[in-house]
Design a protein around this motif. Structure first.
Motif, PDB file in Angstrom:
ATOM      1  N   ASP A 269       0.770  -1.068   0.112  1.00 45.52           N
ATOM      2  CA  ASP A 269       0.054   0.077   0.057  1.00 45.52           C
ATOM      3  C   ASP A 269       0.786   1.211  -0.100  1.00 45.52           C
ATOM      4  O   ASP A 269       0.521   2.448  -0.630  1.00 45.52           O
ATOM      5  CB  ASP A 269      -0.985   0.063   1.145  1.00 45.52           C
ATOM      6  CG  ASP A 269      -1.969  -0.988   1.117  1.00 45.52           C
ATOM      7  OD1 ASP A 269      -2.197  -1.612  -0.086  1.00 45.52           O
ATOM      8  OD2 ASP A 269      -2.564  -1.510   2.093  1.00 45.52           O
ATOM      9  N   GLN A 270       1.775   1.167   0.758  1.00 50.59           N
ATOM     10  CA  GLN A 270       2.789   2.476   0.783  1.00 50.59           C
ATOM     11  C   GLN A 270       3.469   2.663  -0.538  1.00 50.59           C
ATOM     12  O   GLN A 270       3.335   4.014  -0.928  1.00 50.59           O
ATOM     13  CB  GLN A 270       3.770   2.250   1.802  1.00 50.59           C
ATOM     14  CG  GLN A 270       3.224   2.234   3.141  1.00 50.59           C
ATOM     15  CD  GLN A 270       4.526   2.562   4.124  1.00 50.59           C
ATOM     16  OE1 GLN A 270       4.962   3.446   4.666  1.00 50.59           O
ATOM     17  NE2 GLN A 270       5.199   1.173   4.639  1.00 50.59           N
ATOM     18  N   GLU A 271       3.768   1.658  -1.283  1.00 53.09           N
ATOM     19  CA  GLU A 271       4.586   2.177  -2.607  1.00 53.09           C
ATOM     20  C   GLU A 271       3.236   2.620  -3.414  1.00 53.09           C
ATOM     21  O   GLU A 271       3.605   3.488  -4.197  1.00 53.09           O
ATOM     22  CB  GLU A 271       5.031   0.772  -3.233  1.00 53.09           C
ATOM     23  CG  GLU A 271       6.420   0.339  -2.531  1.00 53.09           C
ATOM     24  CD  GLU A 271       6.069  -0.677  -1.114  1.00 53.09           C
ATOM     25  OE1 GLU A 271       4.932  -0.594  -0.782  1.00 53.09           O
ATOM     26  OE2 GLU A 271       7.101  -1.025  -0.695  1.00 53.09           O
ATOM     27  N   ILE A 272       2.126   2.138  -3.380  1.00 52.67           N
ATOM     28  CA  ILE A 272       1.131   2.487  -4.540  1.00 52.67           C
ATOM     29  C   ILE A 272       0.849   3.936  -4.019  1.00 52.67           C
ATOM     30  O   ILE A 272       0.328   4.669  -4.887  1.00 52.67           O
ATOM     31  CB  ILE A 272      -0.094   1.550  -4.284  1.00 52.67           C
ATOM     32  CG1 ILE A 272       0.247   0.153  -4.842  1.00 52.67           C
ATOM     33  CG2 ILE A 272      -1.414   2.249  -4.669  1.00 52.67           C
ATOM     34  CD1 ILE A 272      -1.000  -0.852  -4.365  1.00 52.67           C
ATOM     35  N   ARG A 273       0.779   4.271  -2.758  1.00 52.93           N
ATOM     36  CA  ARG A 273       0.439   5.661  -2.353  1.00 52.93           C
ATOM     37  C   ARG A 273       1.643   6.460  -2.957  1.00 52.93           C
ATOM     38  O   ARG A 273       1.413   7.690  -3.235  1.00 52.93           O
ATOM     39  CB  ARG A 273       0.070   5.888  -0.812  1.00 52.93           C
ATOM     40  CG  ARG A 273      -0.014   7.105  -0.291  1.00 52.93           C
ATOM     41  CD  ARG A 273      -0.766   6.893   1.133  1.00 52.93           C
ATOM     42  NE  ARG A 273       0.211   6.278   2.265  1.00 52.93           N
ATOM     43  CZ  ARG A 273       1.206   7.201   2.743  1.00 52.93           C
ATOM     44  NH1 ARG A 273       1.130   8.317   2.650  1.00 52.93           N
ATOM     45  NH2 ARG A 273       2.005   6.593   3.818  1.00 52.93           N
ATOM     46  N   LEU A 274       2.761   6.025  -2.844  1.00 58.33           N
ATOM     47  CA  LEU A 274       3.946   6.858  -3.377  1.00 58.33           C
ATOM     48  C   LEU A 274       3.683   7.199  -4.596  1.00 58.33           C
ATOM     49  O   LEU A 274       3.939   8.261  -5.200  1.00 58.33           O
ATOM     50  CB  LEU A 274       5.307   6.213  -3.203  1.00 58.33           C
ATOM     51  CG  LEU A 274       6.436   6.808  -3.514  1.00 58.33           C
ATOM     52  CD1 LEU A 274       6.810   8.123  -2.862  1.00 58.33           C
ATOM     53  CD2 LEU A 274       7.615   5.973  -3.645  1.00 58.33           C
ATOM     54  N   ALA A 275       3.302   6.227  -5.410  1.00 59.97           N
ATOM     55  CA  ALA A 275       3.135   6.284  -6.989  1.00 59.97           C
ATOM     56  C   ALA A 275       2.156   7.288  -7.395  1.00 59.97           C
ATOM     57  O   ALA A 275       2.006   8.161  -8.251  1.00 59.97           O
ATOM     58  CB  ALA A 275       2.845   5.134  -7.734  1.00 59.97           C
ATOM     59  N   LYS A 276       0.873   7.418  -6.433  1.00 57.38           N
ATOM     60  CA  LYS A 276       0.000   8.190  -6.651  1.00 57.38           C
ATOM     61  C   LYS A 276       0.225   9.701  -6.306  1.00 57.38           C
ATOM     62  O   LYS A 276      -0.241  10.632  -6.750  1.00 57.38           O
ATOM     63  CB  LYS A 276      -1.316   7.491  -5.935  1.00 57.38           C
ATOM     64  CG  LYS A 276      -2.040   6.363  -6.586  1.00 57.38           C
ATOM     65  CD  LYS A 276      -3.111   5.774  -5.740  1.00 57.38           C
ATOM     66  CE  LYS A 276      -3.783   4.710  -6.542  1.00 57.38           C
ATOM     67  NZ  LYS A 276      -5.094   4.291  -5.724  1.00 57.38           N
ATOM     68  N   LEU A 277       0.940   9.731  -5.206  1.00 52.68           N
ATOM     69  CA  LEU A 277       1.571  11.256  -4.944  1.00 52.68           C
ATOM     70  C   LEU A 277       2.483  11.620  -5.912  1.00 52.68           C
ATOM     71  O   LEU A 277       2.091  13.027  -5.997  1.00 52.68           O
ATOM     72  CB  LEU A 277       2.179  10.970  -3.424  1.00 52.68           C
ATOM     73  CG  LEU A 277       2.614  12.267  -2.895  1.00 52.68           C
ATOM     74  CD1 LEU A 277       1.656  13.189  -2.498  1.00 52.68           C
ATOM     75  CD2 LEU A 277       3.748  11.862  -1.627  1.00 52.68           C
ATOM     76  N   CYS A 278       3.363  10.868  -6.602  1.00 51.92           N
ATOM     77  CA  CYS A 278       4.002  11.460  -7.556  1.00 51.92           C
ATOM     78  C   CYS A 278       3.066  11.970  -8.635  1.00 51.92           C
ATOM     79  O   CYS A 278       3.315  13.228  -9.327  1.00 51.92           O
ATOM     80  CB  CYS A 278       4.868  10.422  -8.120  1.00 51.92           C
ATOM     81  SG  CYS A 278       6.236  10.138  -7.069  1.00 51.92           S
ATOM     82  N   ALA A 279       1.801  11.312  -8.989  1.00 53.42           N
ATOM     83  CA  ALA A 279       0.892  11.875 -10.007  1.00 53.42           C
ATOM     84  C   ALA A 279       0.251  13.190  -9.498  1.00 53.42           C
ATOM     85  O   ALA A 279       0.199  14.018 -10.187  1.00 53.42           O
ATOM     86  CB  ALA A 279       0.079  10.907 -10.377  1.00 53.42           C
TER      87      ALA A 279
END
Length: 344
Positions: free
Chosen positions: A168-178
């Motif tokens: 979940d944290q990595e997915i949140r990181l990718a979405k934050l970059c977007a």
């Protein structure tokens, strides 16, 4: 094949890029042929690093005379301004170019910023103003550091491990970059070799149109597989989603990603990047290749572990590496003795 724009950089390329770490293990002739075939097949983004021995040299030979047709990213592990300048000068020379498209700080454990006393960020700005680099990026392995880097607003791209095994944290990181309009470059899209289905790995990215994967390519048949997806891109199906959930369940918990950043620290020469995940490799790849005399000798080195802790200290995933080695060795001995059967 979808095209994506890498955050605020304006770099627009197919969502299918070339990771040039493995070509350091190929002859110059073979590596150059792979790189040119990748270009001819539609790949336009090529990622390397000063730390990847002669990888930059091979890219320089492959793309000399056609520099404007590709995007090249490289990295420095410099922790002070002078080292960053030195590495950049070397990279420009080896790559046979006068500019780097994305120049990244390599595997950082902190946020380098103006006025922090290191001179690192000032050297990057100086190089950008001089036209030697076009965009400033960063790579990280620790999730907390990665979030800090994104929130700093100082970098245009973030490179971080990302695959269908990500949490979940990595997915949140990718979405934050977007959300921040920061380019997200995915390394280890095959989780260091633990993912065996490239079609599922590629299809998974359909849900992440801002993520650019850099696939580590060493052999021509691997490249052919990735290039085949240019015209026939896999789409995530219900069966694939079920497969991913099964994979996540099997690989839940701590496991070695095989990055190898700990290797040079082992005083007894244990091949940690493979030995610490041997149990998984035995079950996810033909076992015969891992039961040879060579690998029996490599695994036996675990008996000499002095538990100095250097491997754990250098592990970007903060794993208890000595304990992982012991568990894998015990399992390996059980397989060798025939007490545990693995399928080929």
């Amino acid at each position: 094949m979808r095209e994506l724009t890498l955050g605020s950089t304006g770099i627009t390329v197919p969502q299918n890029a070339f990771g040039a770490l493995p070509i350091q293990r190929r002859s110059t002739e073979d590596a150059v042929a792979l790189l040119r075939k990748a270009y001819e097949g539609g790949m336009r983004y090529f990622d390397t690093a000063r730390a990847y021995t002669d990888s930059e040299t091979k890219l320089g030979i492959a793309f000399e005379g056609m520099r404007d047709k590709v995007y090249i990213a490289t990295k420095t592990a410099g922790t002070n301004g002078d080292k960053v300048r030195e590495d950049l000068a070397t990279s420009l020379r080896e790559l046979r170019t006068d500019y780097i498209d994305v120049y990244q700080l390599h595997m950082v454990d902190r946020v380098y910023q103006p006025g922090d006393g290191t001179g690192v960020y000032e050297a990057l700005l100086e190089a950008k103003e001089a036209g030697k680099i076009r965009h400033i990026g960063v790579t990280a392995h620790k999730i907390g550091v990665a979030f800090d880097l994104v929130e700093s607003g100082l970098y245009e791209t973030m490179q971080f491990p990302f695959s269908y095994l990500s949490g979940d944290q990595e997915i949140r990181l990718a979405k934050l970059c977007a959300e921040k309009n920061m380019g997200f470059i995915a390394m280890k899209g095959l989780a260091g070799g633990l993912i065996s289905r490239s079609d599922v790995a590629m299809a998974y990215l359909e849900d992440y149109p801002n993520v650019l994967p850099i696939w580590g390519v060493q052999r021509e048949h691997e490249l052919d597989e990735w290039l085949s997806y240019m015209d026939d891109t896999p789409v995530l199906t219900d069966d694939m989603r079920a497969y991913i959930e099964k994979e996540k369940a099997e690989l839940a918990g701590d496991f070695c990603r095989g990055c190898g950043y700990c290797l040079a620290t082992c005083p007894v020469g244990i091949a940690i990047n493979n030995c610490a995940r041997m149990s998984l490799m035995l079950r996810r790849a033909p076992s015969d290749a891992w039961l040879t005399e060579h690998w029996q000798e490599e695994m036996k080195k675990i008996e000499d572990c002095i538990e100095c802790g250097q491997c754990s200290a250098h592990c970007p995933y903060e794993l208890d590496t000595p304990n992982l080695l012991k568990k894998n060795y015990e399992d390996y001995k059980q397989v060798l003795a025939g007490k545990v059967v693995v399928n080929n």
